[in-house]
Design an enzyme around this catalytic site. Sequence first.
Site, short mmCIF file in Angstrom:
data_model
loop_
_atom_site.label_atom_id
_atom_site.label_comp_id
_atom_site.label_asym_id
_atom_site.label_seq_id
_atom_site.Cartn_x
_atom_site.Cartn_y
_atom_site.Cartn_z
N LYS A 1 62.78 2.13 -44.14
CA LYS A 1 62.71 3.07 -43.02
C LYS A 1 61.53 4.00 -43.24
O LYS A 1 61.16 4.28 -44.39
CB LYS A 1 64.00 3.91 -42.98
CG LYS A 1 64.28 4.58 -41.68
CD LYS A 1 65.03 3.68 -40.72
CE LYS A 1 65.31 4.37 -39.41
NZ LYS A 1 66.15 3.56 -38.53
N GLY B 1 80.99 7.41 -23.62
CA GLY B 1 79.54 7.35 -23.45
C GLY B 1 79.13 6.08 -22.74
O GLY B 1 79.15 5.00 -23.31
N VAL B 2 78.81 6.21 -21.44
CA VAL B 2 78.39 5.03 -20.68
C VAL B 2 76.89 5.10 -20.38
O VAL B 2 76.46 5.12 -19.24
CB VAL B 2 79.25 4.81 -19.40
CG1 VAL B 2 80.45 3.95 -19.72
CG2 VAL B 2 79.71 6.14 -18.78
N GLY B 3 76.13 5.18 -21.47
CA GLY B 3 74.66 5.20 -21.37
C GLY B 3 74.15 3.77 -21.42
O GLY B 3 74.76 2.85 -20.86
N VAL C 1 73.98 1.40 -23.74
CA VAL C 1 74.84 0.36 -24.30
C VAL C 1 76.24 0.40 -23.67
O VAL C 1 76.77 -0.63 -23.26
CB VAL C 1 74.96 0.52 -25.85
CG1 VAL C 1 75.90 -0.52 -26.43
CG2 VAL C 1 73.59 0.42 -26.50
P1 NAD Z 1 72.36 6.61 -24.58
O1 NAD Z 1 71.79 7.94 -24.89
O2 NAD Z 1 71.71 5.75 -23.55
O3 NAD Z 1 73.90 6.74 -24.18
C1 NAD Z 1 74.78 7.64 -24.78
C2 NAD Z 1 75.65 8.22 -23.66
O4 NAD Z 1 76.66 9.02 -24.28
C3 NAD Z 1 74.89 9.12 -22.70
O5 NAD Z 1 75.16 8.73 -21.36
C4 NAD Z 1 75.43 10.51 -23.01
O6 NAD Z 1 75.46 11.33 -21.87
C5 NAD Z 1 76.82 10.19 -23.49
N1 NAD Z 1 77.44 11.22 -24.34
C6 NAD Z 1 76.85 12.05 -25.24
N2 NAD Z 1 77.78 12.83 -25.82
C7 NAD Z 1 78.98 12.47 -25.30
C8 NAD Z 1 80.31 12.91 -25.50
N3 NAD Z 1 80.61 13.87 -26.37
N4 NAD Z 1 81.29 12.31 -24.78
C9 NAD Z 1 81.01 11.33 -23.89
N5 NAD Z 1 79.76 10.90 -23.64
C10 NAD Z 1 78.76 11.45 -24.34
O7 NAD Z 1 72.42 5.85 -26.00
P2 NAD Z 1 72.63 4.29 -26.25
O8 NAD Z 1 71.31 3.65 -26.49
O9 NAD Z 1 73.56 3.74 -25.24
O10 NAD Z 1 73.35 4.34 -27.66
C11 NAD Z 1 74.72 4.69 -27.79
C12 NAD Z 1 75.08 4.75 -29.27
O11 NAD Z 1 74.84 3.47 -29.86
C13 NAD Z 1 74.24 5.74 -30.07
O12 NAD Z 1 75.05 6.28 -31.09
C14 NAD Z 1 73.17 4.87 -30.70
O13 NAD Z 1 72.69 5.41 -31.91
C15 NAD Z 1 73.94 3.59 -30.95
N6 NAD Z 1 73.09 2.40 -31.00
C16 NAD Z 1 72.33 2.04 -29.92
C17 NAD Z 1 71.53 0.91 -29.99
C18 NAD Z 1 70.71 0.46 -28.81
O14 NAD Z 1 70.21 -0.69 -28.84
N7 NAD Z 1 70.55 1.26 -27.78
C19 NAD Z 1 71.50 0.13 -31.17
C20 NAD Z 1 72.31 0.51 -32.26
C21 NAD Z 1 73.09 1.66 -32.15
#
Ligand code: NAD
Length: 367
Positions: A80, A181-183, A185
């Site tokens: 990293k 969290g419906v972002g 992923v």
């Molecule tokens: P993102 O930021 O697109 O989505 C996260 C969502 O969670 C957002 O919509 C945010 O508003 C919501 N959120 C934040 N705090 C919250 C809470 N307390 N309660 C409910 N919702 C809440 O992120 P992502 O890319 O979807 O990633 C989600 C998780 O997965 C993160 O922890 C990230 O580190 C992990 N992750 C993502 C990837 C990837 O490919 N994107 C890969 C490995 C791990």
Amino acid sequence: MDLFKALGDHNYEQLILMNDKETGLKAITCIHDTTLGPGLGGTRYWTYENEEDAIEDAMRLARGMTYKSAASGLSLGGAKTVIIKDTEKKVSEEAMFRAFGRFVEGLNGRYITAADVGTTEIIMDHIYQETNYVAGTGLKPGTSGNPSPSTAHGVYVGMKAAAKKAFGSDSLEGRRILIEGVGKVGFLLAEKVMAEGAHVIASDIFEGPRKRAQEAGCQIVDADDMFSVQADIYAPCALGATVNDDTIDQIKAAGIKVIAGAANNQLAEPRHGDKIDELGMVYAPDYILNAGGLIQVADEFNGGYSAKRARMSVDRIYDQIEKVFEIAERDGIPTYMAADRLAEERIAAVRGTRRIFARDAKSIINR
Ligand code: NAD
């Protein structure tokens, strides 16, 4: 910090400090273990209180990458980079990241970088001007693009393996799945499980993601009161440490039998993994479940990205999660510990083969 002691404690191979006064680059690359292949890990561009914190972060994250790659069956080691961000100083990002790219090139393939917190595809494009040892750049032929769909798919198949362990069937039809969290992923995961006939209860702190999830057919629950609903599976897809002293009894009381989500570091502390086990819930270890994005990025080094081949590799997360459950049963340990054991056993077994001489030995970067 006693550096060599810190490196020795967890068998780190290399810690590299890169300095370029002209561009303001202050980078720390930590290579933890390259038994399985070159160390791959993103570049974090962040502000730190002090240099020691930055070094500790690079070391902790590099070691995490070793375990993630090993337990996901990838021929990659763990590494990293942390680049210390100076918010006071105006720097040319292009120049700074190109300087970094030249240092990465100098490592001659021991380290492959990618995007992480604070770095973007554009930054990877700058690095790519100077080195091929970078993944996730839009400029490289055969690039893999946005990793979130692969991450969501990996969480989906891993969740199915966990469901099989808890309920005797990997079908998610009729299951009540609570997605926090419906972002990027979480939303794709919701779509996948609903396509299989699951009922999704979703929470998010922002109106935009909530609205999109509702329109797609999810039931919405208040983020502060998530565990007031009854569910079979809890999928943390927001921030880490959501399985903690405050939530663990609520999770149990909500009837949840499986914890399987995308967020990193879901357990606030290892003892919460012990508690989940004692309470009879199945925990699918986060770093294996969310490895789909990494698996996708790694596929770029198979002579250019193939979506079909990457999907087949991501599908194997199902098998990796089953292996974790087997080790947990074999050794009578919780699943979070079994995931580490899976990684350690694989590294130890492959390390043994390194005694056999092979000139110009093959690896993921010279296939
Ligand atoms: P993102 O930021 O697109 O989505 C996260 C969502 O969670 C957002 O919509 C945010 O508003 C919501 N959120 C934040 N705090 C919250 C809470 N307390 N309660 C409910 N919702 C809440 O992120 P992502 O890319 O979807 O990633 C989600 C998780 O997965 C993160 O922890 C990230 O580190 C992990 N992750 C993502 C990837 C990837 O490919 N994107 C890969 C490995 C791990």
